[in-house]
Design a protein around this motif. Structure first.
Motif, PDB file in Angstrom:
ATOM      1  N   THR A   1      10.306  -0.573   2.461  1.00  0.00           N
ATOM      2  CA  THR A   1       9.828   0.800   2.308  1.00  0.00           C
ATOM      3  C   THR A   1      10.702   1.520   1.287  1.00  0.00           C
ATOM      4  OG1 THR A   1      11.235   1.842   4.004  1.00  0.00           O
ATOM      5  CG2 THR A   1       9.215   0.786   4.777  1.00  0.00           C
TER       6      THR A   1
ATOM      7  N   GLN B   1       5.491  10.338  -1.324  1.00  0.00           N
ATOM      8  CA  GLN B   1       4.819   9.264  -0.597  1.00  0.00           C
ATOM      9  C   GLN B   1       5.792   8.117  -0.359  1.00  0.00           C
ATOM     10  OE1 GLN B   1       1.761   8.923  -3.713  1.00  0.00           O
ATOM     11  NE2 GLN B   1       0.213   9.459  -2.187  1.00  0.00           N
ATOM     12  N   ARG B   2       5.301   7.070   0.284  1.00  0.00           N
ATOM     13  CA  ARG B   2       6.107   5.881   0.511  1.00  0.00           C
ATOM     14  C   ARG B   2       5.334   4.642   0.073  1.00  0.00           C
ATOM     15  NH1 ARG B   2       8.927   9.516   0.974  1.00  0.00           N
ATOM     16  NH2 ARG B   2      10.337  10.120   2.679  1.00  0.00           N
TER      17      ARG B   2
ATOM     18  N   ASP C   1       4.590   4.278  11.592  1.00  0.00           N
ATOM     19  CA  ASP C   1       4.054   3.077  12.228  1.00  0.00           C
ATOM     20  C   ASP C   1       4.124   1.852  11.322  1.00  0.00           C
ATOM     21  OD1 ASP C   1       2.124   4.368  10.584  1.00  0.00           O
ATOM     22  OD2 ASP C   1       0.510   3.256  11.540  1.00  0.00           O
ATOM     23  N   VAL C   2       4.451   2.039  10.049  1.00  0.00           N
ATOM     24  CA  VAL C   2       4.550   0.883   9.149  1.00  0.00           C
ATOM     25  C   VAL C   2       5.734  -0.007   9.505  1.00  0.00           C
ATOM     26  CG1 VAL C   2       3.407   2.075   7.257  1.00  0.00           C
ATOM     27  CG2 VAL C   2       5.908   2.133   7.412  1.00  0.00           C
TER      28      VAL C   2
ATOM     29  N   VAL D   1       1.589   5.190   1.570  1.00  0.00           N
ATOM     30  CA  VAL D   1       1.322   6.055   2.717  1.00  0.00           C
ATOM     31  C   VAL D   1       2.075   7.370   2.567  1.00  0.00           C
ATOM     32  CG1 VAL D   1       0.961   4.098   4.268  1.00  0.00           C
ATOM     33  CG2 VAL D   1       3.245   5.116   4.059  1.00  0.00           C
ATOM     34  N   THR D   2       1.783   8.300   3.448  1.00  0.00           N
ATOM     35  CA  THR D   2       2.532   9.549   3.512  1.00  0.00           C
ATOM     36  C   THR D   2       3.813   9.318   4.312  1.00  0.00           C
ATOM     37  OG1 THR D   2       1.207  10.161   5.450  1.00  0.00           O
ATOM     38  CG2 THR D   2       0.498  11.015   3.304  1.00  0.00           C
TER      39      THR D   2
ATOM     40  N   TYR E   1       0.855  -1.186   0.000  1.00  0.00           N
ATOM     41  CA  TYR E   1       0.000   0.000   0.000  1.00  0.00           C
ATOM     42  C   TYR E   1       0.892   1.236   0.000  1.00  0.00           C
ATOM     43  CZ  TYR E   1       0.883  -0.725   5.018  1.00  0.00           C
ATOM     44  OH  TYR E   1       1.480  -0.962   6.225  1.00  0.00           O
TER      45      TYR E   1
ATOM     46  N   ASP F   1       5.031  10.515   6.891  1.00  0.00           N
ATOM     47  CA  ASP F   1       4.974  10.568   8.351  1.00  0.00           C
ATOM     48  C   ASP F   1       4.437   9.278   8.982  1.00  0.00           C
ATOM     49  OD1 ASP F   1       2.446  11.028   7.245  1.00  0.00           O
ATOM     50  OD2 ASP F   1       1.794  12.253   8.948  1.00  0.00           O
ATOM     51  N   ARG F   2       4.056   8.308   8.169  1.00  0.00           N
ATOM     52  CA  ARG F   2       3.498   7.055   8.693  1.00  0.00           C
ATOM     53  C   ARG F   2       4.612   6.104   9.119  1.00  0.00           C
ATOM     54  NH1 ARG F   2      -1.274   4.899   7.184  1.00  0.00           N
ATOM     55  NH2 ARG F   2      -0.534   3.143   8.425  1.00  0.00           N
TER      56      ARG F   2
ATOM     57  N   GLY G   1       1.295  -0.597  11.743  1.00  0.00           N
ATOM     58  CA  GLY G   1       0.056   0.153  11.904  1.00  0.00           C
ATOM     59  C   GLY G   1      -0.511   0.133  13.294  1.00  0.00           C
ATOM     60  N   GLN G   2       0.140  -0.621  14.212  1.00  0.00           N
ATOM     61  CA  GLN G   2      -0.368  -0.718  15.577  1.00  0.00           C
ATOM     62  C   GLN G   2       0.771  -0.524  16.580  1.00  0.00           C
ATOM     63  OE1 GLN G   2      -3.063  -4.111  16.313  1.00  0.00           O
ATOM     64  NE2 GLN G   2      -3.094  -4.477  14.119  1.00  0.00           N
TER      65      GLN G   2
END
Length: 238
Positions: free
Chosen positions: A202, A212-213, A181-182, A175-176, A173, A178-179, A188-189
């Motif tokens: 990544t 984006q990433r 958490d990946v 993401v931006t 997927y 700043d995410r 994501g958690q």
């Protein structure tokens, strides 16, 4: 008129310099990065005496087709910064794809050397948690140039001094930036207790942009001790 002439010459010179920079950024750094990748891979293989290199210099010997271990993978200590501790293989990207894995994600000392960087503090290969990595998608060897071609079930194979770790792609997927958490132990958690053995790739997205990433996740399917030889998944057809 003289001022206009001088201005024109300056503009022409700047244009030439800009063109040369593009050539350097998109072509020459790839050439240099590729050479650095080959040298680092060869040095690592030599250091761990990979079986079969005498007859198959580009890939270890896979004829033995060893049996995967039924034991938990061995714990691997964290490497020193910039240390090459493994090799990543992705059959979908070609049988000659073999890129060094190095500790850290510093641009100048790891990523610009053509290596795939390991996020410090994330799991090591085979461990419970998230073995999180980063690499360029363009220039400097571009290890993750074709990341969008990966499909669920594709093998991503990590070789270390302890053995071979075969991950299978599960999802991807965008993401931006700043995410962060990946790359958490449970992607994501943040703060969640991990129970799975994951890998994360990544890289920047889209090509020629860092807006984006692109994120690709996989999960460990099996691992093979070094003594048994390299797994057949290295030669798996896409």
């Amino acid at each position: 008129m003289r001022v206009v002439g001088v201005a024109g010459e300056v503009m022409l010179t700047l244009g030439v310099l800009a063109s040369l920079f593009v050539v350097w950024q998109l072509w020459w750094t790839d050439v240099v990065g590729g050479r650095q990748q080959e040298a680092a891979v060869e040095e690592f293989r030599t250091s761990i005496d990979t079986p079969g290199r005498e007859t198959q210099p580009d890939l270890p010997d896979v004829a033995a087709n060893p049996t995967p271990s039924d034991q938990p993978p061995p714990a691997m200590p964290s490497p020193d910064p910039t240390e090459v501790f493994g090799i990543l293989y992705v059959p979908r990207w070609g049988q000659d794809y073999a890129v060094p894995l190095a500790e850290g994600v510093d641009v100048a000392t790891v990523l610009n050397k053509g290596s795939i960087g390991h996020y410090p503090g994330t799991a090591m290969p085979g461990q419970v948690g998230n073995f999180a990595t980063a690499a360029h998608r363009q220039s400097f060897g571009a290890p993750y140039r074709h990341v969008e071609e990966l499909r669920p079930g594709d093998p991503i194979i990590v070789e270390t001094a302890d053995g071979w770790f075969v991950y299978r792609v599960t999802e991807d997927y965008i993401v931006t930036p700043d995410r962060v958490d990946v790359v958490a132990p449970v992607p994501g958690q943040p703060g969640a207790e991990p129970t799975r053995r994951l890998i994360t790739l990544t890289t920047c997205h889209p090509l020629y942009s860092a807006a984006q990433r692109w994120i690709t996740h996989g999960e460990l399917a099996e691992w093979y001790p070094r003594a048994g030889g390299a797994p057949a998944q290295l030669m798996e057809e896409p």
